[in-house]
Write an enzyme that holds these catalytic residues in place. Sequence first.
Site, PDB file in Angstrom:
ATOM      1  N   CYS A 242       0.809  -1.210   0.000  1.00  0.00           N
ATOM      2  CA  CYS A 242       0.000   0.000   0.000  1.00  0.00           C
ATOM      3  C   CYS A 242       0.851   1.273   0.000  1.00  0.00           C
ATOM      4  CB  CYS A 242      -1.004  -0.065   1.147  1.00  0.00           C
ATOM      5  SG  CYS A 242      -2.426   0.988   0.819  1.00  0.00           S
TER       6      CYS A 242
ATOM      7  N   HIS B 184      -3.453  -5.551   2.279  1.00  0.00           N
ATOM      8  CA  HIS B 184      -2.916  -4.829   3.419  1.00  0.00           C
ATOM      9  C   HIS B 184      -2.307  -5.680   4.501  1.00  0.00           C
ATOM     10  CE1 HIS B 184      -2.398  -0.858   4.599  1.00  0.00           C
ATOM     11  NE2 HIS B 184      -3.470  -0.393   3.966  1.00  0.00           N
TER      12      HIS B 184
HETATM   13  N1  GLN Z   1      -1.894   7.036   1.912  1.00  0.00           N
HETATM   14  C1  GLN Z   1      -2.030   6.078   0.835  1.00  0.00           C
HETATM   15  C2  GLN Z   1      -3.397   6.125   0.134  1.00  0.00           C
HETATM   16  O1  GLN Z   1      -4.406   6.444   0.744  1.00  0.00           O
HETATM   17  C3  GLN Z   1      -1.746   4.684   1.368  1.00  0.00           C
HETATM   18  C4  GLN Z   1      -2.781   4.252   2.362  1.00  0.00           C
HETATM   19  C5  GLN Z   1      -2.439   2.973   3.055  1.00  0.00           C
HETATM   20  O2  GLN Z   1      -1.301   2.522   3.132  1.00  0.00           O
HETATM   21  N2  GLN Z   1      -3.467   2.387   3.592  1.00  0.00           N
HETATM   22  O3  GLN Z   1      -3.465   5.828  -1.037  1.00  0.00           O
END
Ligand code: GLN
Length: 237
Positions: free
Chosen positions: A94, A191
């Site tokens: 992510c 995730h």
């Molecule tokens: N900040 C990034 C996004 O919203 C990654 C989010 C995350 O790692 N959950 O795309």
Amino acid sequence: MSTEALRIVWIYPDLLSTYGDRGNMLILARRAAERGIPAETYEVRSDQSMPHTADIYLIGGGEDGPQALAAQRLIADGGLHQAVAQGAAVLSICAGYQLLGHSFFAKGAKCAGLGLLDITSDRGETRAVGELRGEIDPRLGLPALTGFENHGGRTHLGAHAAPLARVTGGIGNDGQTEGAWAGKILGTYSHGPALARNPAIADLLLRWATGADRLAPLDDTWADRLRSERLAAATPA
Ligand code: GLN
């Protein structure tokens, strides 16, 4: 760091660990140990210098602020670039996945990434939240990916990165493809402890890091059951 053991580095747990990313490090070390491969784990905080001699690097998910800070510090440090140039394997998740690319958006601003994956990320109109499923690139020889995604960004792949999977449920990069890979670098929107749900990806990283063609199978009954359940839940009646 010792020279014989497999060295696994978890990058910046103080910034990028939104969904229990520590699990990926524990799973890799455990699956190595069960094959008799000694493994050492290192948690490298963002105020420490990044070693370049480890075999596997893990970088996790995070909110926009920590994500932007992590990218700045990794670019300034240079250790991860050096490790990749020396052939290290990387699992990025992510926010960690986005920041390995050329650029990404955080708090409305375009931020420079590390340029280790040929991807760029921009803002989506909606957040992608929920179950994510995909058929993994057949060249990797892995079962279907399942996971949970939660991100605002959308990711576009350049010619030097291949999609990790073709999306069969959820959004991933853009609703069509999910994640990316090139060389020994993997990125996914699945995730947190993605390796708990996808232990075959852990074994791929271990094979890349050790050069082994195959590893002794382990009992993955529970992960297999969960995957079957999630895939079946996705199939319309
Ligand atoms: N900040 C990034 C996004 O919203 C990654 C989010 C995350 O790692 N959950 O795309």
